[in-house]
Every structure is written in structure tokens, then in C-alpha cells.
Design a protein around this motif. Structure first.
Motif, PDB file in Angstrom:
ATOM      1  N   LEU A   1      14.618   7.837  13.724  1.00 16.46           N
ATOM      2  CA  LEU A   1      15.798   8.817  14.221  1.00 16.46           C
ATOM      3  C   LEU A   1      15.859   9.134  15.237  1.00 16.46           C
ATOM      4  O   LEU A   1      16.677   9.817  15.562  1.00 16.46           O
ATOM      5  N   LEU A   2      15.476   8.377  16.350  1.00  9.74           N
ATOM      6  CA  LEU A   2      15.868   8.974  17.879  1.00  9.74           C
ATOM      7  C   LEU A   2      17.444   8.415  17.887  1.00  9.74           C
ATOM      8  O   LEU A   2      17.727   7.419  17.679  1.00  9.74           O
ATOM      9  N   SER A   3      18.348   9.318  19.273  1.00  7.84           N
ATOM     10  CA  SER A   3      19.246   9.380  19.827  1.00  7.84           C
ATOM     11  C   SER A   3      19.409   8.419  20.491  1.00  7.84           C
ATOM     12  O   SER A   3      18.178   8.034  21.304  1.00  7.84           O
ATOM     13  N   PRO A   4      20.173   7.781  20.231  1.00 10.89           N
ATOM     14  CA  PRO A   4      20.948   7.093  21.718  1.00 10.89           C
ATOM     15  C   PRO A   4      20.399   7.867  23.124  1.00 10.89           C
ATOM     16  O   PRO A   4      19.990   6.908  23.640  1.00 10.89           O
ATOM     17  N   ALA A   5      20.978   8.817  23.139  1.00 12.80           N
ATOM     18  CA  ALA A   5      20.472   9.821  24.377  1.00 12.80           C
ATOM     19  C   ALA A   5      18.680   9.488  24.583  1.00 12.80           C
ATOM     20  O   ALA A   5      18.520   9.094  26.012  1.00 12.80           O
ATOM     21  N   ALA A   6      18.329   9.868  23.561  1.00 12.68           N
ATOM     22  CA  ALA A   6      16.426  10.322  23.785  1.00 12.68           C
ATOM     23  C   ALA A   6      16.036   8.558  23.321  1.00 12.68           C
ATOM     24  O   ALA A   6      14.783   8.230  24.327  1.00 12.68           O
ATOM     25  N   ARG A   7      16.601   8.078  23.357  1.00 12.37           N
ATOM     26  CA  ARG A   7      16.113   6.309  23.782  1.00 12.37           C
ATOM     27  C   ARG A   7      16.316   5.585  24.456  1.00 12.37           C
ATOM     28  O   ARG A   7      14.780   5.240  25.227  1.00 12.37           O
ATOM     29  N   ALA A   8      17.103   6.609  26.064  1.00 15.00           N
ATOM     30  CA  ALA A   8      17.246   5.882  27.192  1.00 15.00           C
ATOM     31  C   ALA A   8      15.920   6.594  28.425  1.00 15.00           C
ATOM     32  O   ALA A   8      16.036   6.404  29.009  1.00 15.00           O
ATOM     33  N   ASP A   9      15.265   8.097  27.328  1.00 15.45           N
ATOM     34  CA  ASP A   9      14.783   8.424  28.391  1.00 15.45           C
ATOM     35  C   ASP A   9      12.930   7.974  28.570  1.00 15.45           C
ATOM     36  O   ASP A   9      12.830   7.092  28.190  1.00 15.45           O
ATOM     37  N   VAL A  10      13.030   7.900  29.887  1.00  8.49           N
ATOM     38  CA  VAL A  10      12.184   7.412  30.987  1.00  8.49           C
ATOM     39  C   VAL A  10      11.014   6.986  29.930  1.00  8.49           C
ATOM     40  O   VAL A  10      10.441   5.844  29.842  1.00  8.49           O
ATOM     41  N   TRP A  11      10.190   7.907  29.206  1.00  7.44           N
ATOM     42  CA  TRP A  11       9.158   7.914  28.551  1.00  7.44           C
ATOM     43  C   TRP A  11       9.260   7.196  27.392  1.00  7.44           C
ATOM     44  O   TRP A  11       8.075   6.798  27.031  1.00  7.44           O
ATOM     45  N   VAL A  12       9.952   7.271  26.855  1.00  5.61           N
ATOM     46  CA  VAL A  12      10.518   6.716  25.265  1.00  5.61           C
ATOM     47  C   VAL A  12      10.758   5.362  25.652  1.00  5.61           C
ATOM     48  O   VAL A  12       9.671   4.359  24.840  1.00  5.61           O
ATOM     49  N   GLN A  13      11.151   4.711  27.231  1.00  2.52           N
ATOM     50  CA  GLN A  13      10.836   3.542  26.758  1.00  2.52           C
ATOM     51  C   GLN A  13       9.052   2.857  27.918  1.00  2.52           C
ATOM     52  O   GLN A  13       9.342   1.323  26.975  1.00  2.52           O
ATOM     53  N   ARG A  14       8.250   3.910  27.917  1.00  2.00           N
ATOM     54  CA  ARG A  14       7.326   3.479  28.330  1.00  2.00           C
ATOM     55  C   ARG A  14       6.507   3.235  26.292  1.00  2.00           C
ATOM     56  O   ARG A  14       5.462   2.455  26.673  1.00  2.00           O
TER      57      ARG A  14
END
Length: 360
Positions: A37-50
Motif C-alpha cells: 500500500l505505501l506510495s513511492p514517496a512514502a517508501r523513500a522516507d528514511v524511517w521506511v528504509q530502515r
């Protein structure tokens, strides 16, 4: 000393085992939901990457705990492994059946693809449930046929180490095998093939056999932490290999998983018990949430209906809601099953309680 009406040599189930499985299921449900469900912009968030970096431990932990449970739940009396062999085989067959059922594409897809390699790859897609099911078959056979602590440790060690090491050679046989074997043993595109993923299952079984005589809780936790640190220390001295057949990657994830099991063992029992009910229903929570997220038999799931369009907050709320709903349905199903099968008496057990001790 308090003496109950029955006696058993089997130690009581420590809630840390179910708590670890419950933790893995929570991470898996949230991970699948966020991934869908995450949008591409949300996936780029640093916390999501962690989070994506940490998420790699969830599936290995799930298999590791499954292997641990096979040995930890075994009665220490002679012949217990043979007595429970049939029940474990039925459990394994159920896991394999559910695993393949979840990948049923629907009759329209079958008619559209015809009997082709594309259809075979979808019908026989090998996932975590099949991997656990076939590993459970082998593990139950080993425990039933091999007696003695040292002999079992030796056989389980060969499986835990040998399967990851042999994965590269087995994958080279893939193109020459029938589709079901190709998907099960390992080929590009297979999600959880036996080589190397069964290595996690037998690593958990081996750890449980090694520390079988230790008391659950802090004693087992310290032993798991020491073993996990040693395994991770060995991987730090070896060259990194992130390929799907990497024995190095399996060893690293096993070390991390053992440290997670150790951390859960250190948690007070009263806190572990809060997560344990979710762990005991982990199979059905897993089975229920997958069709909702990814769809089933041609019916689209959240991945197609909502797609990668949500921000982090709403996606987490959807994941938590799905987790609660799946757990509620699984618990309701267990309650109905008990109501509809009142004729099944509980297995006779004879338990002794010596104060606050956790193991007789």
C-alpha cells in the motif's frame, strides 16, 4: 509442594516461544501491508528504509521458531517422538495444503493460461508454509528414527549447515527438473525454496536440541545470546554474499534470529503471555491476511484495490486493522471448533508443580 492429579515429564510450554512467533507474525502482516500500500514517496522516507532493512529478519525468524517448537514441544520420555509422528505428519500435510491453496489463481486464469509453464509456476509456487511443512516432515522423521541427544544434534547440525551449503549446486539442477520440484528445491522466482530456507528451520531445531536441558527463560536466553553472537561473529569474518543461495546470508539471519529469541526469553513471563495468544494462532492469522492483501482466485486484494498510494500513517492503520481482524476471526474459529467437537477429550496428562519452578 503442590501435587496435581496427574504426572508428566513434559516441561510446561514457556510463553516466550509463542511470543517470538507472535512478534514475527505482527512484523509479517505489517510488512506485507506496507509493501502493498505505501506510495513511492512514502517508501523513500528514511524511517521506511530502515524498516525494510530490519524486515529481512521476519521470515527467517518465523522458520527458526517453527523448528525450535518441533523439538521444544517433544516429550523427553523414550518413544515420544514415534508416538507423535502421525500427528506431526498430519500437521505438515495441512501446512503444505494451505500453502498451495493460497496460490490458487482461479478457474478463469487456469483456462486463460492453459496447461503451460506459466500456469505451473503459479500453481506450484513454493512459499513459507510449504517450506515449513516439508521441513516438519523431515524433522519429525529424524526425531522418530534417531535416538539419543548427541545423535540428534549431529543429524540436525548436518541439515542446518548442509542445506545452505548445497543450495548453489541444487539450484543448478532446477532447469532440468519438473515444475513442482523446481519450485520446491530452488529456482529463480521461488520465494521460500527448501534450499536454502529449510536451513532456518533446522537451525532452530538444532538450537532447541542443544539447549533442551536448560531451564526456559534466562538460562536458555543467555545460551541463545551466546550462540547468536558466535554465529554473527563468524559471518563478520567472511566475505558478504547477498545472493538467494548464500550460506553466509542464512548464517547471518540465523545469528540475528537467535538474538531475537534471546531477547524475548529475557522478557518477563507476564509480558510474554500477552503476545503468546497471537503466536498460538499465528498459522491462521498468516493464512487469513494473505488473500486480503494480495487477493485470491481472481478476486483482487488491497494491493490492486488501493495500490501503492497510501502514506505511512494510513498504511500502518490498515495493517493494524487487518492484524486485529485476522486474529479475531482465527480466535472465533478456534472457539467454534471447540464447541462443535466436545466429544474429543483432552489427552490425559499428569503434572506436578513444585512451587514456582518452570521445569521438573
Amino acid at each position: 509442594m503442590q501435587l496435581s492429579s496427574s504426572f508428566s515429564l513434559r516441561p510446561p510450554r514457556h510463553p516466550a516461544l509463542d511470543a517470538a512467533r507472535g512478534f514475527a507474525v505482527v512484523a509479517m502482516v505489517l510488512g506485507h501491508t506496507l509493501d502493498a500500500l505505501l506510495s513511492p514517496a512514502a517508501r523513500a522516507d528514511v524511517w521506511v528504509q530502515r524498516y525494510w532493512e530490519l524486515r529481512g529478519i521476519t521470515a527467517p525468524l518465523f522458520l527458526l521458531v517453527s523448528g525450535w517448537a518441533v523439538v521444544a514441544a517433544l516429550d523427553p520420555r523414550p518413544g515420544a517422538a514415534k508416538a507423535t509422528f502421525g500427528r506431526r505428519m498430519r500437521r505438515a500435510l495441512l501446512l503444505i495444503f494451505l500453502g498451495y491453496l493460497l496460490h490458487w489463481p482461479g478457474w478463469e486464469t487456469v483456462q486463460w493460461l492453459g496447461w503451460s509453464e506459466a500456469l505451473g509456476s503459479r500453481l506450484f509456487a513454493f512459499d513459507a508454509l510449504q517450506c515449513i511443512g516439508f521441513s516438519l516432515m523431515v524433522g519429525a522423521a529424524v526425531l522418530a528414527l534417531v535416538t539419543g541427544n548427541k545423535a540428534r544434534i549431529a543429524v540436525l547440525a548436518v541439515l542446518a549447515v548442509g542445506i545452505p551449503l548445497a543450495s548453489g549446486a541444487v539450484w543448478q539442477l532446477g532447469p532440468h527438473l519438473p515444475i513442482p520440484l523446481r519450485q520446491a528445491l530452488g529456482v529463480e522466482g521461488s520465494h521460500f525454496p527448501l534450499f536454502p530456507w529449510a536451513g532456518f528451520f533446522f537451525a532452530g531445531a538444532l538450537s532447541a536440541q542443544l539447549f533442551r536441558l536448560l531451564r526456559p527463560g534466562w538460562p536458555q536466553g543467555l545460551a541463545l545470546a551466546a550462540l547468536g553472537a558466535v554465529v554473527l561473529g563468524v559471518t563478520l569474518r567472511l566475505p558478504e554474499d547477498w545472493s538467494p543461495t548464500s550460506a553466509w546470508l542464512v548464517a547471518m539471519r540465523v545469528g540475528e534470529g537467535l538474538l531475537v529469541l534471546a531477547a524475548v526469553s529475557f522478557v518477563p513471563v507476564r509480558l510474554s503471555r500477552r503476545l503468546a495468544p497471537l503466536g498460538r494462532l499465528s498459522l491462521w492469522v498468516y493464512v487469513l491476511h494473505l488473500p486480503v492483501v494480495y487477493g485470491w482466485a481472481g478476486t483482487p486484494g488491497l494491493a490492486e484495490r488501493l495500490g501503492p498510494s497510501l502514506e505511512l500513517g494510513p498504511a500502518i492503520l490498515v495493517g493494524v486493522g487487518l492484524l486485529v481482524a485476522s486474529y479475531s476471526v482465527a480466535r472465533l474459529g478456534r472457539w467454534v471448533r471447540r464447541l462443535t467437537r466436545p466429544w474429543r477429550p483432552a489427552a490425559p496428562s499428569f503434572r506436578i508443580s513444585f512451587g514456582d519452578s518452570q521445569r521438573v
